[in-house]
Design a protein around this motif. Structure first.
Motif, mmCIF file in Angstrom:
data_model
loop_
_atom_site.group_PDB
_atom_site.id
_atom_site.type_symbol
_atom_site.label_atom_id
_atom_site.label_comp_id
_atom_site.label_asym_id
_atom_site.label_seq_id
_atom_site.Cartn_x
_atom_site.Cartn_y
_atom_site.Cartn_z
ATOM 1 N N ILE A 5 0.879 -1.169 0.000
ATOM 2 C CA ILE A 5 0.000 0.000 0.000
ATOM 3 C C ILE A 5 0.912 1.213 0.000
ATOM 4 C CG2 ILE A 5 -1.801 1.245 1.238
ATOM 5 C CD1 ILE A 5 -2.685 -1.396 2.457
ATOM 6 N N ILE A 6 0.810 2.033 -1.030
ATOM 7 C CA ILE A 6 1.732 3.154 -1.162
ATOM 8 C C ILE A 6 1.030 4.459 -0.817
ATOM 9 C CG2 ILE A 6 3.074 4.474 -2.858
ATOM 10 C CD1 ILE A 6 3.459 1.579 -4.138
ATOM 11 N N VAL A 7 1.619 5.165 0.130
ATOM 12 C CA VAL A 7 0.974 6.369 0.659
ATOM 13 C C VAL A 7 1.908 7.572 0.529
ATOM 14 C CG1 VAL A 7 -0.311 7.277 2.620
ATOM 15 C CG2 VAL A 7 0.008 4.819 2.422
ATOM 16 N N PRO A 8 1.656 8.473 -0.411
ATOM 17 C CA PRO A 8 2.485 9.675 -0.506
ATOM 18 C C PRO A 8 2.115 10.635 0.622
ATOM 19 C CG PRO A 8 0.730 9.777 -2.122
ATOM 20 C CD PRO A 8 0.597 8.451 -1.430
ATOM 21 N N CYS A 9 3.106 11.246 1.234
ATOM 22 C CA CYS A 9 2.838 12.154 2.353
ATOM 23 C C CYS A 9 3.601 13.453 2.187
ATOM 24 C CB CYS A 9 3.291 11.545 3.671
ATOM 25 S SG CYS A 9 2.632 9.934 3.985
ATOM 26 N N TYR A 10 2.893 14.536 2.262
ATOM 27 C CA TYR A 10 3.547 15.833 2.255
ATOM 28 C C TYR A 10 2.970 16.631 3.418
ATOM 29 C CZ TYR A 10 5.039 20.430 0.673
ATOM 30 O OH TYR A 10 5.588 21.675 0.596
ATOM 31 N N ASN A 11 3.789 16.854 4.434
ATOM 32 C CA ASN A 11 3.357 17.547 5.660
ATOM 33 C C ASN A 11 2.070 16.957 6.232
ATOM 34 O OD1 ASN A 11 5.527 19.203 5.247
ATOM 35 N ND2 ASN A 11 4.342 20.851 4.298
ATOM 36 N N GLU A 12 2.100 15.688 6.524
ATOM 37 C CA GLU A 12 0.887 15.018 6.985
ATOM 38 C C GLU A 12 0.977 14.598 8.453
ATOM 39 O OE1 GLU A 12 -1.730 15.124 5.393
ATOM 40 O OE2 GLU A 12 -1.443 14.823 3.240
ATOM 41 N N ASN A 88 9.648 1.341 -6.333
ATOM 42 C CA ASN A 88 10.527 0.847 -5.286
ATOM 43 C C ASN A 88 9.997 -0.367 -4.559
ATOM 44 O OD1 ASN A 88 13.164 1.931 -4.244
ATOM 45 N ND2 ASN A 88 12.174 3.734 -5.126
ATOM 46 N N THR A 89 8.993 -0.986 -5.140
ATOM 47 C CA THR A 89 8.475 -2.181 -4.498
ATOM 48 C C THR A 89 8.560 -3.338 -5.482
ATOM 49 O OG1 THR A 89 6.330 -3.218 -4.184
ATOM 50 C CG2 THR A 89 6.289 -0.970 -4.881
ATOM 51 N N ASP A 90 8.621 -4.563 -4.942
ATOM 52 C CA ASP A 90 8.601 -5.697 -5.861
ATOM 53 C C ASP A 90 7.419 -6.605 -5.535
ATOM 54 O OD1 ASP A 90 9.525 -6.567 -3.488
ATOM 55 O OD2 ASP A 90 11.442 -7.351 -4.228
ATOM 56 N N SER A 91 6.408 -6.028 -4.891
ATOM 57 C CA SER A 91 5.231 -6.814 -4.527
ATOM 58 C C SER A 91 4.425 -7.186 -5.774
ATOM 59 C CB SER A 91 4.361 -6.003 -3.576
ATOM 60 O OG SER A 91 3.942 -4.824 -4.212
ATOM 61 N N ASP A 92 3.506 -8.130 -5.611
ATOM 62 C CA ASP A 92 2.704 -8.593 -6.746
ATOM 63 C C ASP A 92 1.659 -7.570 -7.151
ATOM 64 O OD1 ASP A 92 3.954 -11.157 -6.822
ATOM 65 O OD2 ASP A 92 2.871 -11.601 -4.971
ATOM 66 N N ILE A 93 1.107 -6.881 -6.153
ATOM 67 C CA ILE A 93 0.183 -5.803 -6.477
ATOM 68 C C ILE A 93 0.485 -4.597 -5.595
ATOM 69 C CG2 ILE A 93 -1.751 -7.196 -7.332
ATOM 70 C CD1 ILE A 93 -3.038 -7.022 -4.643
ATOM 71 N N ALA A 94 0.131 -3.421 -6.103
ATOM 72 C CA ALA A 94 0.320 -2.204 -5.316
ATOM 73 C C ALA A 94 -0.968 -1.401 -5.352
ATOM 74 C CB ALA A 94 1.461 -1.379 -5.893
ATOM 75 N N ILE A 95 -1.287 -0.822 -4.213
ATOM 76 C CA ILE A 95 -2.448 0.070 -4.145
ATOM 77 C C ILE A 95 -1.953 1.422 -3.678
ATOM 78 C CG2 ILE A 95 -4.612 0.558 -2.928
ATOM 79 C CD1 ILE A 95 -5.130 -2.461 -2.882
ATOM 80 N N THR A 96 -2.294 2.465 -4.407
ATOM 81 C CA THR A 96 -1.882 3.803 -3.994
ATOM 82 C C THR A 96 -3.081 4.494 -3.345
ATOM 83 O OG1 THR A 96 -2.393 4.597 -6.223
ATOM 84 C CG2 THR A 96 -0.106 4.095 -5.755
ATOM 85 N N ILE A 97 -2.812 5.201 -2.273
ATOM 86 C CA ILE A 97 -3.905 5.886 -1.561
ATOM 87 C C ILE A 97 -3.346 7.130 -0.877
ATOM 88 C CG2 ILE A 97 -3.593 4.472 0.535
ATOM 89 C CD1 ILE A 97 -6.720 4.572 0.810
ATOM 90 N N ASP A 98 -4.153 8.183 -0.784
ATOM 91 C CA ASP A 98 -3.703 9.418 -0.137
ATOM 92 C C ASP A 98 -3.610 9.237 1.374
ATOM 93 O OD1 ASP A 98 -3.712 10.541 -2.585
ATOM 94 O OD2 ASP A 98 -5.466 11.820 -2.263
#
Ligand code: UDP
Ligand code: MG
Length: 311
Positions: A5-12, A88-98
């Protein structure tokens, strides 16, 4: 099957504690149900935050083995942070979420189910946006309409909450463009895709990192990175002006030659104005056409993606 699960964070810093708790619970539940394996991770990408975000990510990742972090050297923007996480991940699936959890995280399980049904991309689509301000809804609406008009394939009301398979991520690497607009790039990859609908809620804490100025810049990026229709439009306008200037010229000539109401010097002054004006805009359009071609070439996007081959 491993999930990231990929979570971008900017001042969070304000939302992060809650986000971590909720996502960890969710991931654990998924692992318990054997939908994903124990190697699954939540990966926070710190997009050059100026607050305590990275410190917190560091702490969480030492405390909890399935949390990892990536720190970018400065603020690169949401889209680049997503790419950094994905590549940067080698997982089988990726989910991006805020990070603000405006997107319903219970949808994640349904996304995974869709993956098991053979979908390689699953888009999270906002059903209602009544928690967004009237202004945000209106501008977003017009943006999706405009993109459609320009012939760009974007999933209506889908932001960057989506599932992608390893296969799709690998193909995404072939898109070399620097101006990223993921929500229009991903549909170009193809393969079996589907959408899941959910209600968007309010930001849990902190404030939006997309003020009007950034939102407009982002929309403009989307339009100019995916469409040369604006350039085509110049050619069209130029052609129309040119066409009418020829009619006008004939009319001016007619008055000059067949009547005596023409003021001396009038025809020779007025005629070139229309004619040259028309030719100029038309020529700019033609030049634009070529620039459009160069622009598309410099993207060096893959010309095709092969789903599978038989031998
Ligand atoms: N974000 C980021 N870099 C930026 C701006 C935003 O990584 O330069 C992240 C932000 O932390 C959040 C997500 O992108 O996780 C979406 O931002 P936000 O919720 O502020 O946008 P909104 O939902 O208001 O459109
Ligand atoms: Mg948000």
């Amino acid at each position: 099957m491993t999930l990231s699960i990929i979570v971008p964070c900017y001042n969070e810093e304000e939302v992060l504690p809650e986000t971590v708790v909720r996502l960890s619970e969710l991931l654990q539940a998924l692992i318990d149900k054997k939908k994903v394996d124990e190697k699954s991770r939540i990966c926070f990408v710190d997009d050059g935050s100026k607050d305590a975000t990275w410190k917190m990510i560091e702490r969480y990742s030492t405390e909890q083995p399935n949390i990892c972090g990536i720190k970018l050297s400065r603020n690169y923007g949401h889209q680049n942070a997503l790419i950094a996480g994905l590549f940067n991940t080698d997982s089988d699936i990726a989910i991006t979420i805020d990070a603000d959890l405006q997107d319903d995280i219970s949808v994640i399980e349904r996304m995974i189910d869709e993956y098991y049904r053979g979908n390689e991309i699953v888009y999270g689509v906002r059903k209602k946006r009544d928690t967004d301000t009237w202004f945000k809804r209106m501008t977003a609406e017009s943006f999706y309409k405009l993109m459609q008009l320009l012939g760009v394939n974007v999933v209506y009301n889908h932001a960057d909450f989506r599932l992608m398979s390893r296969n799709v991520i690998e193909h995404l690497k072939e898109f070399k463009e620097v101006n990223l607009f993921l929500r229009a790039m991903i549909p170009l990859i193809g393969f079996k895709q589907t959408s899941i609908y959910y209600d968007r809620s309010e930001r849990m804490a902190g404030e939006t990192k997309y003020p009007l100025k950034k939102m407009l810049a982002f929309a403009w990026e989307g339009i100019t990175s995916f469409s040369i229709v604006p350039l085509r439009f110049i050619t069209f306008v130029g052609f129309v002006i040119f066409f009418f200037s020829i009619l006008m010229s004939l009319w001016i000539l007619g008055i000059k030659l067949f009547t005596d109401s023409a003021v001396p010097g009038w025809a020779s002054t007025v005629l070139p104005i229309y004619l040259i004006g028309g030719i100029q805009v038309f020529s700019v359009g033609i030049v634009g056409e070529y620039i459009g071609k160069i622009y598309m070439e410099t993207k060096s996007r893959p010309r095709f993606i092969i789903e599978r081959t038989l031998d």
